[in-house]
Design a protein around this motif. Structure first.
Motif, mmCIF file in Angstrom:
data_model
loop_
_atom_site.group_PDB
_atom_site.id
_atom_site.type_symbol
_atom_site.label_atom_id
_atom_site.label_comp_id
_atom_site.label_asym_id
_atom_site.label_seq_id
_atom_site.Cartn_x
_atom_site.Cartn_y
_atom_site.Cartn_z
ATOM 1 N N PRO A 1 28.739 55.695 -6.607
ATOM 2 C CA PRO A 1 29.284 56.986 -7.053
ATOM 3 C C PRO A 1 28.426 57.660 -8.128
ATOM 4 O O PRO A 1 28.463 58.879 -8.272
ATOM 5 N N SER A 2 27.647 56.888 -8.863
ATOM 6 C CA SER A 2 26.846 57.454 -9.945
ATOM 7 C C SER A 2 25.535 58.078 -9.465
ATOM 8 O O SER A 2 24.793 58.649 -10.253
ATOM 9 N N VAL A 3 25.250 58.004 -8.173
ATOM 10 C CA VAL A 3 24.017 58.575 -7.623
ATOM 11 C C VAL A 3 24.333 59.942 -7.011
ATOM 12 O O VAL A 3 25.268 60.082 -6.223
ATOM 13 N N ASP A 4 23.551 60.945 -7.396
ATOM 14 C CA ASP A 4 23.715 62.304 -6.877
ATOM 15 C C ASP A 4 23.246 62.340 -5.421
ATOM 16 O O ASP A 4 22.063 62.139 -5.134
ATOM 17 N N THR A 5 24.168 62.595 -4.504
ATOM 18 C CA THR A 5 23.867 62.559 -3.071
ATOM 19 C C THR A 5 22.825 63.608 -2.686
ATOM 20 O O THR A 5 21.948 63.341 -1.858
ATOM 21 N N GLN A 6 22.893 64.797 -3.271
ATOM 22 C CA GLN A 6 21.919 65.845 -2.941
ATOM 23 C C GLN A 6 20.502 65.442 -3.346
ATOM 24 O O GLN A 6 19.552 65.623 -2.584
ATOM 25 N N LYS B 1 17.317 64.678 -0.717
ATOM 26 C CA LYS B 1 16.021 65.333 -0.854
ATOM 27 C C LYS B 1 14.901 64.306 -0.993
ATOM 28 O O LYS B 1 13.882 64.375 -0.291
ATOM 29 N N ALA B 2 15.092 63.327 -1.880
ATOM 30 C CA ALA B 2 14.060 62.303 -2.097
ATOM 31 C C ALA B 2 13.852 61.447 -0.848
ATOM 32 O O ALA B 2 12.717 61.151 -0.460
ATOM 33 N N ALA B 3 14.943 61.052 -0.187
ATOM 34 C CA ALA B 3 14.831 60.234 1.026
ATOM 35 C C ALA B 3 14.182 61.027 2.155
ATOM 36 O O ALA B 3 13.392 60.482 2.932
ATOM 37 N N GLY B 4 14.499 62.307 2.246
ATOM 38 C CA GLY B 4 13.883 63.160 3.268
ATOM 39 C C GLY B 4 12.388 63.301 3.065
ATOM 40 O O GLY B 4 11.613 63.245 4.020
ATOM 41 N N ILE B 5 11.980 63.494 1.818
ATOM 42 C CA ILE B 5 10.547 63.597 1.509
ATOM 43 C C ILE B 5 9.841 62.297 1.875
ATOM 44 O O ILE B 5 8.768 62.300 2.486
ATOM 45 N N MET C 1 16.022 52.500 5.208
ATOM 46 C CA MET C 1 15.565 51.680 4.084
ATOM 47 C C MET C 1 15.907 52.322 2.745
ATOM 48 O O MET C 1 16.159 51.632 1.761
ATOM 49 N N SER C 2 15.958 53.636 2.706
ATOM 50 C CA SER C 2 16.273 54.341 1.464
ATOM 51 C C SER C 2 17.728 54.171 1.056
ATOM 52 O O SER C 2 18.072 54.416 -0.104
ATOM 53 N N ILE C 3 18.584 53.761 1.975
ATOM 54 C CA ILE C 3 20.005 53.571 1.656
ATOM 55 C C ILE C 3 20.171 52.553 0.539
ATOM 56 O O ILE C 3 21.043 52.692 -0.315
ATOM 57 N N THR C 4 19.329 51.552 0.519
ATOM 58 C CA THR C 4 19.458 50.506 -0.506
ATOM 59 C C THR C 4 19.071 51.001 -1.883
ATOM 60 O O THR C 4 19.402 50.374 -2.876
ATOM 61 N N GLY C 5 18.390 52.125 -1.942
ATOM 62 C CA GLY C 5 18.026 52.716 -3.226
ATOM 63 C C GLY C 5 16.573 53.120 -3.248
ATOM 64 O O GLY C 5 15.729 52.484 -2.618
ATOM 65 N N ILE C 6 16.319 54.210 -3.970
ATOM 66 C CA ILE C 6 14.959 54.674 -4.140
ATOM 67 C C ILE C 6 14.748 55.016 -5.620
ATOM 68 O O ILE C 6 15.648 55.537 -6.275
ATOM 69 N N PRO C 7 13.574 54.713 -6.134
ATOM 70 C CA PRO C 7 13.341 54.899 -7.563
ATOM 71 C C PRO C 7 13.336 56.353 -8.024
ATOM 72 O O PRO C 7 13.571 56.624 -9.189
ATOM 73 N N GLU C 8 13.113 57.292 -7.110
ATOM 74 C CA GLU C 8 13.073 58.699 -7.497
ATOM 75 C C GLU C 8 14.434 59.217 -7.956
ATOM 76 O O GLU C 8 14.509 60.208 -8.666
ATOM 77 N N VAL C 9 15.498 58.565 -7.514
ATOM 78 C CA VAL C 9 16.856 59.011 -7.850
ATOM 79 C C VAL C 9 17.489 57.968 -8.761
ATOM 80 O O VAL C 9 17.698 56.829 -8.357
#
Length: 76
Positions: free
Chosen positions: A9-14, A18-22, A64-72
């Motif tokens: 819940p603490s991660v901004d979905t938008q 954007k980061a996962a799409g890039i 793979m980005s579902i588990t988390g990405i450092p940009e967000v």
């Protein structure tokens, strides 16, 4: 464990989308470059294969980005 996951819940979905799409687009471009380079060395580019492999790479990148990405960063 799932740092910066889109399901937190603490991660901004938008921002995540954007980061996962890039990331996915970059991964697709890398897969296309590799496919074109390998096929050109053999003499003929199979565009269906290049597009198919690139699309698959993009889907896998998003998964793979579902588990988390450092940009967000999570807002905890």
């Amino acid at each position: 464990m799932l740092k910066n996951s889109v399901f937190k819940p603490s991660v901004d979905t938008q921002k995540w989308l954007k980061a996962a799409g890039i990331r996915a687009v970059k991964t697709m471009a890398q897969a296309a470059i590799a496919g074109i380079g390998a096929a050109a060395a053999m003499g003929q580019v199979d565009w269906k294969y290049v597009l198919s492999a690139s699309a698959l790479a993009g889907v896998l990148s998003m998964l793979m980005s579902i588990t988390g990405i450092p940009e967000v960063e999570s807002e905890e």
